[in-house]
Motif scaffolding. Structure first.
Motif, PDB file in Angstrom:
ATOM      1  N   ALA A 251       0.607  -1.758  -0.255  1.00 43.87           N
ATOM      2  CA  ALA A 251      -0.342   0.277   0.320  1.00 43.87           C
ATOM      3  C   ALA A 251       1.255   0.992  -0.218  1.00 43.87           C
ATOM      4  N   GLN A 252       2.141   1.582   0.940  1.00 43.30           N
ATOM      5  CA  GLN A 252       2.530   2.759   0.801  1.00 43.30           C
ATOM      6  C   GLN A 252       3.586   2.333  -0.609  1.00 43.30           C
ATOM      7  N   LEU A 253       3.947   1.048  -1.203  1.00 44.45           N
ATOM      8  CA  LEU A 253       5.297   1.592  -2.465  1.00 44.45           C
ATOM      9  C   LEU A 253       3.427   1.683  -3.099  1.00 44.45           C
ATOM     10  N   GLU A 254       2.114   1.417  -3.036  1.00 52.21           N
ATOM     11  CA  GLU A 254       1.325   1.657  -4.233  1.00 52.21           C
ATOM     12  C   GLU A 254       1.030   3.420  -4.215  1.00 52.21           C
ATOM     13  N   ASN A 255       1.418   4.028  -2.898  1.00 54.08           N
ATOM     14  CA  ASN A 255       0.742   4.977  -2.816  1.00 54.08           C
ATOM     15  C   ASN A 255       1.587   6.643  -2.131  1.00 54.08           C
ATOM     16  N   THR A 256       2.800   5.843  -2.040  1.00 51.66           N
ATOM     17  CA  THR A 256       3.677   6.924  -1.571  1.00 51.66           C
ATOM     18  C   THR A 256       5.425   6.865  -2.200  1.00 51.66           C
ATOM     19  N   ASP A 257       6.234   7.860  -2.339  1.00 48.64           N
ATOM     20  CA  ASP A 257       7.714   8.089  -2.738  1.00 48.64           C
ATOM     21  C   ASP A 257       8.505   7.352  -1.724  1.00 48.64           C
ATOM     22  N   HIS A 258       7.884   7.330  -0.660  1.00 51.77           N
ATOM     23  CA  HIS A 258       9.042   6.607   0.456  1.00 51.77           C
ATOM     24  C   HIS A 258       9.645   5.802   0.377  1.00 51.77           C
ATOM     25  N   LYS A 259      11.169   5.972   0.960  1.00 50.89           N
ATOM     26  CA  LYS A 259      12.177   5.075   0.369  1.00 50.89           C
ATOM     27  C   LYS A 259      11.617   4.182   1.550  1.00 50.89           C
ATOM     28  N   ILE A 260      11.914   2.933   0.252  1.00 50.78           N
ATOM     29  CA  ILE A 260      11.720   1.141   0.698  1.00 50.78           C
ATOM     30  C   ILE A 260      12.448   1.567   2.149  1.00 50.78           C
ATOM     31  N   VAL A 261      13.652   1.764   2.804  1.00 53.12           N
ATOM     32  CA  VAL A 261      13.763   1.340   3.901  1.00 53.12           C
ATOM     33  C   VAL A 261      13.049   1.618   4.735  1.00 53.12           C
ATOM     34  N   ASP A 262      12.160   2.586   4.459  1.00 56.82           N
ATOM     35  CA  ASP A 262      12.075   3.706   5.777  1.00 56.82           C
ATOM     36  C   ASP A 262      10.332   2.432   5.343  1.00 56.82           C
ATOM     37  N   ILE A 263      10.204   2.692   4.384  1.00 56.70           N
ATOM     38  CA  ILE A 263       8.991   1.300   4.371  1.00 56.70           C
ATOM     39  C   ILE A 263       9.090   0.030   4.953  1.00 56.70           C
TER      40      ILE A 263
END
Length: 311
Positions: A251-263
């Motif tokens: 859900a975060q990968l689809e809807n945000t540009d957060h870094k993968i390490v933060d996710i």
């Protein structure tokens, strides 16, 4: 009982005037799970349009092929898993029992709707065209999907009529259940325990989760709890926790540009390498590739439906 609410699907189906939602042609990007484990107060019909799937409905596990459907009563925990290599596409209608109510208590409420809602009878949960009643129910279900797709002016009244006809035919195939009984050796107590445990996981997934805490939530020994959980969910507790964390990461990968390490840290993984390995196990791709695939699909294909069953 407040913990139990965290497993409830966080979605409003329709509105007070028309408590119905139709979800056409649902397909997950990848992975073996097509429908996350959840429950809701509404009833549901789901038809497999392409491919095949295994649906877990409380204690029942049923294989559903293209052209077949399942009926899910209100409050029943259910999930769907891909069966075979072909992608699975399905359509669903979710409706509240208020839609079936009458202004006054009448014979329909007393003889039919009441026993269904009280669960003093068991309606068929697997609907196929092998018998005449099933073929009719499937035909009505297809009409509902077609009417909603075309947006007919009479969609609301025809849908209500078809649902009555579907339940009438299914009522003819009912099984009367003994008081406080359930299907296939399951009990309401077992399902309530599972709901509590899943709710606990869904609320605390970003935190370190210990098997003992989950077993305590179900009031079981750790060994008994692991066997109980695996039988009902088809995953070990650890596998399910990792699976759920991966779903939240998606859900975060689809809807945000957060870094993968933060996710990874947000959803409960302490090490990036373990997150990537676990993600790939469940999704057959890396987090960065998943984000890229999703972004490309969003660009190329008009999106008409986004399904997020659990929050």
């Amino acid at each position: 009982m407040m913990e139990r609410e965290h497993l409830r699907e966080d979605r409003i189906h329709g509105n007070a005037m028309y408590p119905v939602s139709v979800y056409p042609d649902i397909q997950q990007l990848n992975g073996d799970s097509i429908l996350d484990c959840h429950w809701h107060d509404e009833m549901e019909f789901t038809m497999v349009m392409q491919g095949s799937a295994v649906f877990q409905i409380d204690m029942n596990r049923v294989e559903v092929k293209a052209g077949e459907a399942v009926f899910i009563h209100r409050g029943e925990i259910h999930a769907g898993y891909l069966m075979g290599d072909e992608p699975c596409i399905f359509s669903s209608i979710v409706f509240h029992s208020d839609l079936l109510g009458s202004h006054t208590f009448d014979a329909v409420q007393e003889k039919f709707i009441g026993p269904i809602l009280r669960k003093s009878i068991q309606l068929p949960y697997h609907i196929t065209a092998d018998e005449a009643w099933g073929s009719e129910v499937l035909a009505y279900l297809k009409r509902i999907f077609a009417d909603h797709a075309s947006g007919t002016d009479t969609c609301e009244i025809s849908t209500k009529a078809y649902l009555y006809l579907m339940l009438a035919r299914m009522f003819e195939q009912r099984k009367v259940l003994p008081l406080k009984s359930a299907v296939n050796g399951g009990t309401p107590d077992k399902m309530e325990r599972l709901k509590l445990v899943l709710s606990y996981i869904h609320k605390h997934y970003p935190e370190p989760l210990k098997l003992k805490d989950l077993a305590d939530e179900a009031n079981m020994s750790e060994g008994h709890f692991c066997r109980f959980f695996k039988k009902l969910v088809q995953k070990s507790p650890v596998d399910y926790i990792n699976y759920y964390r991966v779903q939240q990461a998606c859900a975060q990968l689809e809807n945000t540009d957060h870094k993968i390490v933060d996710i990874a840290m947000d959803v409960g993984f302490e090490h990036l390498s373990y997150f990537i390995t676990t993600f790939k196990k469940h999704k057959n791709t890396t987090p960065s590739q998943y984000r890229k695939i999703f972004s490309e699909n969003m660009t190329l294909v008009p999106v008409t439906f986004t399904e997020t069953l659990l929050v």
